[in-house]
Design a protein around this motif. Sequence first.
Motif, PDB file in Angstrom:
ATOM      1  N   ALA A 170       0.814  -1.220   0.000  1.00 57.12           N
ATOM      2  CA  ALA A 170       0.000   0.000   0.000  1.00 57.12           C
ATOM      3  C   ALA A 170       0.846   1.267   0.000  1.00 57.12           C
ATOM      4  O   ALA A 170       0.319   2.366  -0.206  1.00 57.12           O
ATOM      5  CB  ALA A 170      -0.927   0.016   1.218  1.00 57.12           C
ATOM      6  N   LYS A 171       2.147   1.103   0.212  1.00 63.42           N
ATOM      7  CA  LYS A 171       3.026   2.263   0.319  1.00 63.42           C
ATOM      8  C   LYS A 171       3.262   2.880  -1.065  1.00 63.42           C
ATOM      9  O   LYS A 171       3.531   2.158  -2.030  1.00 63.42           O
ATOM     10  CB  LYS A 171       4.362   1.856   0.931  1.00 63.42           C
ATOM     11  CG  LYS A 171       5.306   3.026   1.157  1.00 63.42           C
ATOM     12  CD  LYS A 171       6.666   2.573   1.661  1.00 63.42           C
ATOM     13  CE  LYS A 171       6.555   1.877   3.002  1.00 63.42           C
ATOM     14  NZ  LYS A 171       7.891   1.530   3.534  1.00 63.42           N
ATOM     15  N   PRO A 172       3.157   4.203  -1.192  1.00 65.51           N
ATOM     16  CA  PRO A 172       3.422   4.852  -2.485  1.00 65.51           C
ATOM     17  C   PRO A 172       4.873   4.642  -2.906  1.00 65.51           C
ATOM     18  O   PRO A 172       5.762   4.421  -2.067  1.00 65.51           O
ATOM     19  CB  PRO A 172       3.139   6.334  -2.205  1.00 65.51           C
ATOM     20  CG  PRO A 172       2.301   6.346  -0.972  1.00 65.51           C
ATOM     21  CD  PRO A 172       2.736   5.168  -0.171  1.00 65.51           C
ATOM     22  N   LYS A 173       5.095   4.718  -4.199  1.00 61.30           N
ATOM     23  CA  LYS A 173       6.453   4.584  -4.712  1.00 61.30           C
ATOM     24  C   LYS A 173       7.308   5.765  -4.255  1.00 61.30           C
ATOM     25  O   LYS A 173       6.794   6.790  -3.811  1.00 61.30           O
ATOM     26  CB  LYS A 173       6.421   4.516  -6.230  1.00 61.30           C
ATOM     27  CG  LYS A 173       5.688   3.296  -6.780  1.00 61.30           C
ATOM     28  CD  LYS A 173       5.693   3.304  -8.296  1.00 61.30           C
ATOM     29  CE  LYS A 173       4.951   2.094  -8.852  1.00 61.30           C
ATOM     30  NZ  LYS A 173       4.909   2.104 -10.338  1.00 61.30           N
ATOM     31  N   SER A 174       8.614   5.602  -4.397  1.00 62.44           N
ATOM     32  CA  SER A 174       9.557   6.634  -3.958  1.00 62.44           C
ATOM     33  C   SER A 174       9.278   7.972  -4.636  1.00 62.44           C
ATOM     34  O   SER A 174       9.315   9.027  -3.999  1.00 62.44           O
ATOM     35  CB  SER A 174      10.989   6.178  -4.262  1.00 62.44           C
ATOM     36  OG  SER A 174      11.910   7.188  -3.921  1.00 62.44           O
ATOM     37  N   PHE A 180       4.460  13.856  -2.779  1.00 64.55           N
ATOM     38  CA  PHE A 180       3.623  14.139  -1.618  1.00 64.55           C
ATOM     39  C   PHE A 180       4.330  15.123  -0.662  1.00 64.55           C
ATOM     40  O   PHE A 180       3.714  16.063  -0.144  1.00 64.55           O
ATOM     41  CB  PHE A 180       3.289  12.846  -0.859  1.00 64.55           C
ATOM     42  CG  PHE A 180       2.023  12.179  -1.310  1.00 64.55           C
ATOM     43  CD1 PHE A 180       0.818  12.878  -1.276  1.00 64.55           C
ATOM     44  CD2 PHE A 180       2.022  10.863  -1.743  1.00 64.55           C
ATOM     45  CE1 PHE A 180      -0.361  12.264  -1.687  1.00 64.55           C
ATOM     46  CE2 PHE A 180       0.844  10.244  -2.160  1.00 64.55           C
ATOM     47  CZ  PHE A 180      -0.353  10.945  -2.124  1.00 64.55           C
ATOM     48  N   LYS A 181       5.621  14.873  -0.435  1.00 61.49           N
ATOM     49  CA  LYS A 181       6.367  15.711   0.501  1.00 61.49           C
ATOM     50  C   LYS A 181       6.452  17.154   0.003  1.00 61.49           C
ATOM     51  O   LYS A 181       6.246  18.108   0.762  1.00 61.49           O
ATOM     52  CB  LYS A 181       7.773  15.137   0.699  1.00 61.49           C
ATOM     53  CG  LYS A 181       8.593  15.903   1.728  1.00 61.49           C
ATOM     54  CD  LYS A 181       9.955  15.237   1.932  1.00 61.49           C
ATOM     55  CE  LYS A 181      10.767  16.025   2.968  1.00 61.49           C
ATOM     56  NZ  LYS A 181      12.116  15.430   3.167  1.00 61.49           N
ATOM     57  N   LYS A 182       6.748  17.308  -1.303  1.00 58.81           N
ATOM     58  CA  LYS A 182       6.863  18.648  -1.865  1.00 58.81           C
ATOM     59  C   LYS A 182       5.520  19.391  -1.806  1.00 58.81           C
ATOM     60  O   LYS A 182       5.453  20.545  -1.374  1.00 58.81           O
ATOM     61  CB  LYS A 182       7.357  18.559  -3.308  1.00 58.81           C
ATOM     62  CG  LYS A 182       7.520  19.918  -3.974  1.00 58.81           C
ATOM     63  CD  LYS A 182       8.019  19.764  -5.407  1.00 58.81           C
ATOM     64  CE  LYS A 182       8.148  21.135  -6.079  1.00 58.81           C
ATOM     65  NZ  LYS A 182       8.625  21.022  -7.473  1.00 58.81           N
ATOM     66  N   ASN A 183       4.463  18.705  -2.250  1.00 59.24           N
ATOM     67  CA  ASN A 183       3.144  19.331  -2.228  1.00 59.24           C
ATOM     68  C   ASN A 183       2.674  19.633  -0.798  1.00 59.24           C
ATOM     69  O   ASN A 183       2.010  20.638  -0.543  1.00 59.24           O
ATOM     70  CB  ASN A 183       2.116  18.432  -2.915  1.00 59.24           C
ATOM     71  CG  ASN A 183       2.339  18.361  -4.421  1.00 59.24           C
ATOM     72  OD1 ASN A 183       2.940  19.258  -5.010  1.00 59.24           O
ATOM     73  ND2 ASN A 183       1.861  17.289  -5.052  1.00 59.24           N
TER      74      ASN A 183
END
Length: 400
Positions: A170-174, A180-183
């Motif tokens: 379920a973990k998003p790809k790198s 996600f972090k930038k947004n």
Amino acid sequence: QQRALQSLELGLSVKGSGYNVFVAGLGGSDEAEKVVSLIEQLQCKASRATPQDHIFVHNFAEPVRPRHLSLKPGQAGQLQTGMSRWVSTLAREIPQLLDSDAHGERRQRLFSRYRRAEEQLFRRFGRKLQSTQLELVQIEDENGARRDVFCRIGDQLLPLEALKELPKDAKPKSSELKRFKKNHELALAELGKIQRKARALGLRLISQIQTMDGTVVEEVVRSLTLALAEEVGADMELAGWLGDCAGYANTHPQLFLRTDSVGDEDEEDTSKAPYGLEVFEVNVVRSTDQHPDGSTVFEQHPNYSNLFGAVERHILRQGGGKTHLAVRPGSLLDADGGYMVLNARDIFRETEVWRALKRTLQTGRLEIHALEAISPLGVTGVRPASIPLDIKLVLVGSAE
């Protein structure tokens, strides 16, 4: 004896500053008391100017500089009683005005307008986040409610740091995690701006409520103040201070409410007055009701505070609104318009007292403050305005 009495009478009757009297040769330990008795016998002939009442009031522009007002004989007591009645009347009238249905409806319309504007800000921001798989959420914790930005993973809303703890399938790809972090960082920065705008809206609301409350009470404050000014026969200076009181009451009507809560619980502390009703109290430091004209005062213990007065620190500790109430007069003010009798040997023992006494006689102005040189507690920082003083000093000593 007769020549001595004539000389004393001449010295007492000479008008103008700088003309004082030194008496020597009476003998005995009660020399000063004898002089007081002689002065009282001669007073009817050596007339002095009618003394004034003296008061200290709150200085709304500079609270650490209590304001002094000279009033006509008997006017201080009238003003003190009148101000007490002014406050009690406003405490009865203002709650009725602010608690009226019509005023409550106007306030509620303002609150509703503010809430709609705030909700619109965050709703628009939330819609913008959805295109980046982020959601604006409201979290309740022990510190209250706060807004945050979460990431949408399928049907779940998760904080950014929780994405790394997801199961591998379920973990998003790198690359997705980086996006996600930038947004998320951009979204938090914009959320801060939105929250500051909401805060500005809230402060504007408080200001509008204060203005609305002030408008409602302005007429009753104005009419009561004008009536009081006419009742006590206020001159321009006293009328100016009464106007300051009215202005403070108009901008801080919540002072007169019976409870601390005014309107909605969301109002901020910034709407509260810096001082309470004590700013309207009148500190009568000399009244001709207690000290009739022609007073002769003998100070047996002429230290600095007994002669000149003091600023009471225990009252200062009760708050800045009571600064003017901390001013305590000394015996020099009691003798205003009359005669001050002192033993010369007592005065000359206190170097600072003698210097201050000479300065007071030369300037005709009495200053009340803590004397730094003899005060173990140092300077209070409070400097009451000086008082015009009209006294004739009679020093009793020996010819040696």
